[in-house]
Design a protein around this motif. Structure first.
Motif, PDB file in Angstrom:
ATOM      1  N   GLY A  15       0.698  -1.813  -0.329  1.00 34.59           N
ATOM      2  CA  GLY A  15      -0.096   0.503   0.504  1.00 34.59           C
ATOM      3  C   GLY A  15       1.105   1.286  -0.300  1.00 34.59           C
ATOM      4  N   ASP A  16       0.339   2.281   0.356  1.00 33.21           N
ATOM      5  CA  ASP A  16       0.443   3.679   0.071  1.00 33.21           C
ATOM      6  C   ASP A  16       0.763   4.120   1.341  1.00 33.21           C
ATOM      7  OD1 ASP A  16       1.095   3.733  -2.822  1.00 33.21           O
ATOM      8  OD2 ASP A  16      -1.086   4.449  -3.319  1.00 33.21           O
ATOM      9  N   GLU A  17       0.594   3.448   2.679  1.00 36.89           N
ATOM     10  CA  GLU A  17       0.051   3.823   3.432  1.00 36.89           C
ATOM     11  C   GLU A  17       1.457   2.652   4.551  1.00 36.89           C
ATOM     12  OE1 GLU A  17      -3.211   4.005   6.335  1.00 36.89           O
ATOM     13  OE2 GLU A  17      -3.342   2.375   5.221  1.00 36.89           O
ATOM     14  N   PRO A  18       2.086   2.869   6.302  1.00 42.59           N
ATOM     15  CA  PRO A  18       2.690   2.172   6.647  1.00 42.59           C
ATOM     16  C   PRO A  18       1.606   0.883   6.673  1.00 42.59           C
ATOM     17  CG  PRO A  18       2.818   4.517   7.471  1.00 42.59           C
ATOM     18  CD  PRO A  18       2.246   4.573   6.333  1.00 42.59           C
ATOM     19  N   LEU A  19       2.302   0.037   7.089  1.00 38.61           N
ATOM     20  CA  LEU A  19       1.362  -1.258   7.668  1.00 38.61           C
ATOM     21  C   LEU A  19       1.679  -1.325   8.981  1.00 38.61           C
ATOM     22  CD1 LEU A  19       0.291  -3.720   6.569  1.00 38.61           C
ATOM     23  CD2 LEU A  19       2.097  -5.251   6.319  1.00 38.61           C
ATOM     24  N   GLY A  20       0.375  -2.115   9.174  1.00 37.57           N
ATOM     25  CA  GLY A  20       0.274  -1.823  11.151  1.00 37.57           C
ATOM     26  C   GLY A  20      -1.070  -3.615  11.085  1.00 37.57           C
ATOM     27  N   PHE A  21       0.166  -3.413  12.178  1.00 37.55           N
ATOM     28  CA  PHE A  21      -0.544  -5.638  12.379  1.00 37.55           C
ATOM     29  C   PHE A  21       0.034  -5.407  13.370  1.00 37.55           C
ATOM     30  CE2 PHE A  21       4.117  -5.871  10.562  1.00 37.55           C
ATOM     31  CZ  PHE A  21       4.469  -7.337  11.823  1.00 37.55           C
ATOM     32  N   LEU A  22      -0.977  -6.642  14.477  1.00 38.39           N
ATOM     33  CA  LEU A  22      -0.559  -6.789  15.704  1.00 38.39           C
ATOM     34  C   LEU A  22      -0.634  -8.221  15.398  1.00 38.39           C
ATOM     35  CD1 LEU A  22      -0.995  -6.800  18.518  1.00 38.39           C
ATOM     36  CD2 LEU A  22      -3.957  -6.993  18.522  1.00 38.39           C
ATOM     37  N   CYS A  23       0.332  -9.149  15.782  1.00 37.56           N
ATOM     38  CA  CYS A  23       0.757 -10.559  16.164  1.00 37.56           C
ATOM     39  C   CYS A  23       0.612 -11.062  16.996  1.00 37.56           C
ATOM     40  CB  CYS A  23       2.352 -10.489  15.497  1.00 37.56           C
ATOM     41  SG  CYS A  23       3.236 -12.437  15.397  1.00 37.56           S
ATOM     42  N   VAL A  24      -0.261 -12.331  17.605  1.00 41.42           N
ATOM     43  CA  VAL A  24      -0.407 -12.743  18.428  1.00 41.42           C
ATOM     44  C   VAL A  24       0.374 -14.074  19.281  1.00 41.42           C
ATOM     45  CG1 VAL A  24      -2.259 -14.087  20.008  1.00 41.42           C
ATOM     46  CG2 VAL A  24      -2.570 -11.675  18.530  1.00 41.42           C
ATOM     47  N   ILE A  25       1.209 -14.239  19.846  1.00 42.57           N
ATOM     48  CA  ILE A  25       1.632 -15.880  19.938  1.00 42.57           C
ATOM     49  C   ILE A  25       1.267 -16.087  21.441  1.00 42.57           C
ATOM     50  CG2 ILE A  25       3.506 -15.072  17.996  1.00 42.57           C
ATOM     51  CD1 ILE A  25       5.479 -14.123  20.321  1.00 42.57           C
TER      52      ILE A  25
END
Length: 85
Positions: free
Chosen positions: A60-70
Motif C-alpha cells: 500500500g501507500d501507507e505504513p502497514l500496521g499489524f498485531l501479531c499474537v503468539i
C-alpha cells in the motif's frame, strides 16, 4: 506486538515453532504462506500454523500496521516439555 514501521518493505521469509495470528490494523500487504500468495488489508486476520514459512510485504501507500499474537514464553515452555515426553 503492534508494529507500524513497515512503510515500504517486506519482512524476512521466516518460520516459528508455534502458531501465530496476525491482524492487519492498517494498510495492505501481500502475504506469502508456504508457497501461496494472499493479499490482505485492514481488518483481515491471518492464521499461520507452526513451522509454516511466511512473509509479509507492504503493498500500500501507507505504513502497514499489524498485531501479531503468539503464545507466551510460559506456554511455549510447557509445549516443549510435553513434546520431549
Amino acid at each position: 506486538n503492534v508494529d507500524e514501521d513497515f512503510q515500504y518493505c517486506s519482512l524476512s521469509f521466516e518460520h516459528h515453532p508455534h502458531d501465530q495470528g496476525v491482524m492487519i490494523l492498517k494498510g495492505r500487504a501481500r502475504v506469502l504462506l508456504g508457497w501461496e500468495v494472499h493479499e490482505v488489508e485492514a481488518g483481515d486476520i491471518v492464521y499461520i500454523p507452526q513451522n509454516e514459512q511466511h512473509q509479509f510485504e507492504n503493498i500500500g501507500d501507507e505504513p502497514l500496521g499489524f498485531l501479531c499474537v503468539i503464545p507466551s514464553k510460559e506456554w511455549l515452555a510447557r509445549i516443549q516439555t510435553l513434546e520431549q515426553g
